[in-house]
Design an enzyme around this catalytic site. Structure first.
Site, PDB file in Angstrom:
ATOM      1  N   CYS A 199      41.157  15.753 -54.030  1.00 19.77           N
ATOM      2  CA  CYS A 199      41.330  16.359 -52.708  1.00 19.77           C
ATOM      3  C   CYS A 199      40.703  15.503 -51.611  1.00 19.77           C
ATOM      4  O   CYS A 199      40.967  15.740 -50.438  1.00 19.77           O
ATOM      5  CB  CYS A 199      40.741  17.766 -52.678  1.00 19.77           C
ATOM      6  SG  CYS A 199      38.965  17.805 -52.943  1.00 19.77           S
ATOM      7  N   CYS A 222      35.631  23.264 -56.009  1.00 17.70           N
ATOM      8  CA  CYS A 222      34.828  23.085 -54.795  1.00 17.70           C
ATOM      9  C   CYS A 222      33.366  23.427 -55.092  1.00 17.70           C
ATOM     10  O   CYS A 222      32.457  22.779 -54.581  1.00 17.70           O
ATOM     11  CB  CYS A 222      35.355  23.966 -53.670  1.00 17.70           C
ATOM     12  SG  CYS A 222      37.160  23.949 -53.522  1.00 17.70           S
TER      13      CYS A 222
HETATM   14 FE1  FES Z   1      38.400  19.824 -52.699  1.00 18.51          FE
HETATM   15 FE2  FES Z   1      37.676  22.196 -51.934  1.00 18.51          FE
HETATM   16  S1  FES Z   1      39.695  21.398 -51.959  1.00 18.51           S
HETATM   17  S2  FES Z   1      36.414  20.589 -52.579  1.00 18.51           S
END
Ligand code: FES
Length: 128
Positions: A35, A104
């Site tokens: 991400c 996360c």
């Molecule tokens: Fe990557 Fe939350 S989407 S840490």
């Protein structure tokens, strides 16, 4: 049911312990390649107790809420106790995260572990 708990929203909107500690003696930075989110943790440790903790998170709302909650959970705790903090404990303290957002909270656990490792390297101490 709301996707995010009230606690997640609260810690996302009013994150605790945001910032930098200039004289930190434990600093950790981690990222998630998928991400692209990045988290940096600063610890000020005295007598092996976490006196202060601050973070900077360039990331999603769940990552910000997780960092905020994680800092609250380890503040004032001995290093040996902070070492045991898991992402599951962070997510539980937030009253849960959606399954696809659990990574996360992993970032928060890793950032703290990394800062604690740095402290151990600097001091030559080892904690279980
Ligand atoms: Fe990557 Fe939350 S989407 S840490």
């Amino acid at each position: 049911m709301a996707l995010y708990s009230e606690k997640v929203m609260d810690h996302f909107r009013n994150p605790r312990n945001v910032g930098v500690i200039e004289d930190a003696n434990g600093i950790g930075e981690v990222g998630n390649a998928k991400c692209g989110d990045i988290m940096k943790m600063y610890l000020k440790i005295e007598d092996d107790v976490i006196q202060d903790v601050k973070f900077e998170t360039f990331g999603c709302g769940s990552a910000i809420a997780s960092s905020s909650m994680a800092t609250e959970l380890i503040k004032g705790k001995p290093v040996s106790e902070a070492m045991k903090l898991t992402n599951k404990a962070v997510a539980e303290a937030l009253d849960g995260l959606p399954a696809y957002k659990m990574h996360c909270s992993v970032l928060a656990e890793e950032a703290i572990q990394s800062a604690l490792e740095d402290y151990q390297k600097r001091t030559g101490k080892t904690f279980e």
